[in-house]
Design a protein around this motif. Sequence first.
Motif, mmCIF file in Angstrom:
data_model
loop_
_atom_site.group_PDB
_atom_site.id
_atom_site.type_symbol
_atom_site.label_atom_id
_atom_site.label_comp_id
_atom_site.label_asym_id
_atom_site.label_seq_id
_atom_site.Cartn_x
_atom_site.Cartn_y
_atom_site.Cartn_z
ATOM 1 N N PHE A 32 0.832 -1.197 0.000
ATOM 2 C CA PHE A 32 0.000 0.000 0.000
ATOM 3 C C PHE A 32 0.872 1.255 0.000
ATOM 4 C CE2 PHE A 32 -1.549 3.414 2.725
ATOM 5 C CZ PHE A 32 -2.582 3.887 1.929
ATOM 6 N N CYS A 33 1.889 1.271 0.867
ATOM 7 C CA CYS A 33 2.770 2.442 0.961
ATOM 8 C C CYS A 33 3.517 2.685 -0.350
ATOM 9 C CB CYS A 33 3.754 2.271 2.112
ATOM 10 S SG CYS A 33 2.975 2.314 3.726
ATOM 11 N N GLU A 34 3.990 1.628 -0.976
ATOM 12 C CA GLU A 34 4.683 1.766 -2.263
ATOM 13 C C GLU A 34 3.735 2.283 -3.339
ATOM 14 O OE1 GLU A 34 7.848 1.320 -3.527
ATOM 15 O OE2 GLU A 34 8.435 1.319 -1.427
ATOM 16 N N ASP A 35 2.515 1.753 -3.373
ATOM 17 C CA ASP A 35 1.538 2.181 -4.369
ATOM 18 C C ASP A 35 1.190 3.650 -4.160
ATOM 19 O OD1 ASP A 35 -0.181 1.904 -6.540
ATOM 20 O OD2 ASP A 35 -1.799 1.068 -5.341
ATOM 21 N N LYS A 36 0.991 4.043 -2.916
ATOM 22 C CA LYS A 36 0.646 5.428 -2.594
ATOM 23 C C LYS A 36 1.801 6.370 -2.937
ATOM 24 C CE LYS A 36 -2.039 8.286 -0.067
ATOM 25 N NZ LYS A 36 -2.710 9.250 -0.849
ATOM 26 N N ALA A 37 3.036 5.931 -2.723
ATOM 27 C CA ALA A 37 4.198 6.776 -2.992
ATOM 28 C C ALA A 37 4.468 6.918 -4.488
ATOM 29 C CB ALA A 37 5.430 6.199 -2.302
ATOM 30 N N ARG A 38 4.225 5.887 -5.269
ATOM 31 C CA ARG A 38 4.579 5.901 -6.684
ATOM 32 C C ARG A 38 3.464 6.390 -7.604
ATOM 33 N NH1 ARG A 38 8.682 1.161 -7.988
ATOM 34 N NH2 ARG A 38 9.764 1.120 -5.995
ATOM 35 N N HIS A 39 2.218 6.378 -7.121
ATOM 36 C CA HIS A 39 1.086 6.735 -7.968
ATOM 37 C C HIS A 39 0.254 7.809 -7.275
ATOM 38 C CE1 HIS A 39 2.190 2.559 -8.929
ATOM 39 N NE2 HIS A 39 2.121 3.026 -10.159
ATOM 40 N N ASN A 40 -0.377 8.658 -8.062
ATOM 41 C CA ASN A 40 -1.192 9.710 -7.478
ATOM 42 C C ASN A 40 -2.686 9.453 -7.632
ATOM 43 O OD1 ASN A 40 -1.695 10.278 -10.140
ATOM 44 N ND2 ASN A 40 -0.542 12.188 -10.172
ATOM 45 N N GLY A 41 -3.079 8.416 -8.339
ATOM 46 C CA GLY A 41 -4.482 8.078 -8.493
ATOM 47 C C GLY A 41 -5.178 8.793 -9.632
ATOM 48 N N LYS A 42 -4.537 9.763 -10.228
ATOM 49 C CA LYS A 42 -5.160 10.503 -11.325
ATOM 50 C C LYS A 42 -4.508 10.118 -12.646
ATOM 51 C CE LYS A 42 -6.382 14.218 -8.241
ATOM 52 N NZ LYS A 42 -6.097 15.538 -7.765
ATOM 53 N N ASP A 43 -3.353 10.697 -12.972
ATOM 54 C CA ASP A 43 -2.682 10.313 -14.213
ATOM 55 C C ASP A 43 -1.871 9.038 -14.048
ATOM 56 O OD1 ASP A 43 -1.536 12.473 -12.663
ATOM 57 O OD2 ASP A 43 0.218 12.367 -13.942
ATOM 58 N N LYS A 44 -1.558 8.665 -12.828
ATOM 59 C CA LYS A 44 -0.928 7.371 -12.521
ATOM 60 C C LYS A 44 -1.864 6.624 -11.576
ATOM 61 C CE LYS A 44 3.898 8.815 -12.715
ATOM 62 N NZ LYS A 44 5.130 8.915 -11.897
ATOM 63 N N PRO A 45 -2.741 5.768 -12.099
ATOM 64 C CA PRO A 45 -3.741 5.115 -11.245
ATOM 65 C C PRO A 45 -3.114 4.145 -10.245
ATOM 66 C CG PRO A 45 -3.815 4.219 -13.457
ATOM 67 C CD PRO A 45 -2.839 5.355 -13.491
ATOM 68 N N TYR A 46 -3.804 4.001 -9.129
ATOM 69 C CA TYR A 46 -3.369 3.048 -8.110
ATOM 70 C C TYR A 46 -3.599 1.622 -8.595
ATOM 71 C CZ TYR A 46 -3.414 6.964 -4.842
ATOM 72 O OH TYR A 46 -3.171 8.143 -4.211
ATOM 73 N N PHE A 47 -2.791 0.681 -8.101
ATOM 74 C CA PHE A 47 -2.980 -0.734 -8.408
ATOM 75 C C PHE A 47 -3.861 -1.422 -7.382
ATOM 76 C CE2 PHE A 47 0.873 0.027 -10.886
ATOM 77 C CZ PHE A 47 0.512 -0.568 -12.073
ATOM 78 N N MET A 48 -4.107 -0.777 -6.249
ATOM 79 C CA MET A 48 -4.894 -1.414 -5.186
ATOM 80 C C MET A 48 -6.359 -1.513 -5.596
ATOM 81 S SD MET A 48 -4.984 1.625 -2.393
ATOM 82 C CE MET A 48 -3.368 2.247 -2.719
ATOM 83 N N SER A 49 -7.056 -2.413 -4.949
ATOM 84 C CA SER A 49 -8.468 -2.631 -5.267
ATOM 85 C C SER A 49 -9.309 -1.460 -4.781
ATOM 86 C CB SER A 49 -8.960 -3.920 -4.608
ATOM 87 O OG SER A 49 -8.985 -3.760 -3.205
ATOM 88 N N SER A 50 -10.500 -1.331 -5.354
ATOM 89 C CA SER A 50 -11.402 -0.255 -4.935
ATOM 90 C C SER A 50 -11.848 -0.456 -3.487
ATOM 91 C CB SER A 50 -12.610 -0.181 -5.865
ATOM 92 O OG SER A 50 -13.306 -1.404 -5.847
ATOM 93 N N LEU A 52 -9.969 -1.649 -1.045
ATOM 94 C CA LEU A 52 -8.886 -1.139 -0.207
ATOM 95 C C LEU A 52 -8.847 0.385 -0.249
ATOM 96 C CD1 LEU A 52 -6.499 -1.732 1.627
ATOM 97 C CD2 LEU A 52 -5.077 -1.922 -0.407
ATOM 98 N N LYS A 53 -9.110 0.969 -1.411
ATOM 99 C CA LYS A 53 -9.166 2.429 -1.504
ATOM 100 C C LYS A 53 -10.252 2.990 -0.601
ATOM 101 C CE LYS A 53 -8.067 2.485 -6.348
ATOM 102 N NZ LYS A 53 -8.572 2.874 -7.657
ATOM 103 N N LEU A 56 -9.288 2.859 3.031
ATOM 104 C CA LEU A 56 -8.244 3.796 3.428
ATOM 105 C C LEU A 56 -8.526 5.227 2.977
ATOM 106 C CD1 LEU A 56 -5.226 1.484 2.688
ATOM 107 C CD2 LEU A 56 -6.283 1.956 4.880
ATOM 108 N N THR A 57 -9.734 5.492 2.526
ATOM 109 C CA THR A 57 -10.247 6.823 2.150
ATOM 110 C C THR A 57 -9.433 7.521 1.073
ATOM 111 O OG1 THR A 57 -9.058 8.039 3.868
ATOM 112 C CG2 THR A 57 -11.220 7.165 4.457
ATOM 113 N N ILE A 58 -8.839 6.802 0.178
ATOM 114 C CA ILE A 58 -8.080 7.425 -0.904
ATOM 115 C C ILE A 58 -9.023 8.014 -1.942
ATOM 116 C CG2 ILE A 58 -6.529 6.957 -2.825
ATOM 117 C CD1 ILE A 58 -5.085 5.054 -0.987
ATOM 118 N N GLU A 59 -10.158 7.372 -2.167
ATOM 119 C CA GLU A 59 -11.095 7.882 -3.162
ATOM 120 C C GLU A 59 -11.579 9.271 -2.785
ATOM 121 O OE1 GLU A 59 -14.263 5.168 -3.875
ATOM 122 O OE2 GLU A 59 -13.029 3.880 -5.108
ATOM 123 N N GLN A 60 -11.832 9.518 -1.513
ATOM 124 C CA GLN A 60 -12.302 10.831 -1.083
ATOM 125 C C GLN A 60 -11.238 11.894 -1.307
ATOM 126 O OE1 GLN A 60 -13.558 10.393 2.962
ATOM 127 N NE2 GLN A 60 -15.582 9.665 2.376
#
Length: 77
Positions: A32-50, A52-53, A56-60
């Motif tokens: 999770f920490c690696e995914d959050k550090a390497r991707h921003n969720g917009k132009d670089k989408p996360y690899f984690m499942s929706s 898990l997002k 962990l309130t990443i979608e908000q």
Amino acid sequence: CVCVCVNCVISVLAKHPSGVYKMVIDTLVICFCEDKARHNGKDKPYFMSSRLKRCLTIEQENNSSAAPERAPLVSAL
């Protein structure tokens, strides 16, 4: 020889299930920490499942900038 090796691995896992569980949780947090550090969720989408997002309130964070700030779940680590 293979049967002996398999039996040893199974016996270690059976004797230490909490250690295996802890290792799985640690691996998920690191991923999770690696995914959050390497991707921003917009132009670089996360690899984690929706799921898990959501957990962990990443979608908000990505959908509205007016959302109240909450401390990330991994900050306590």
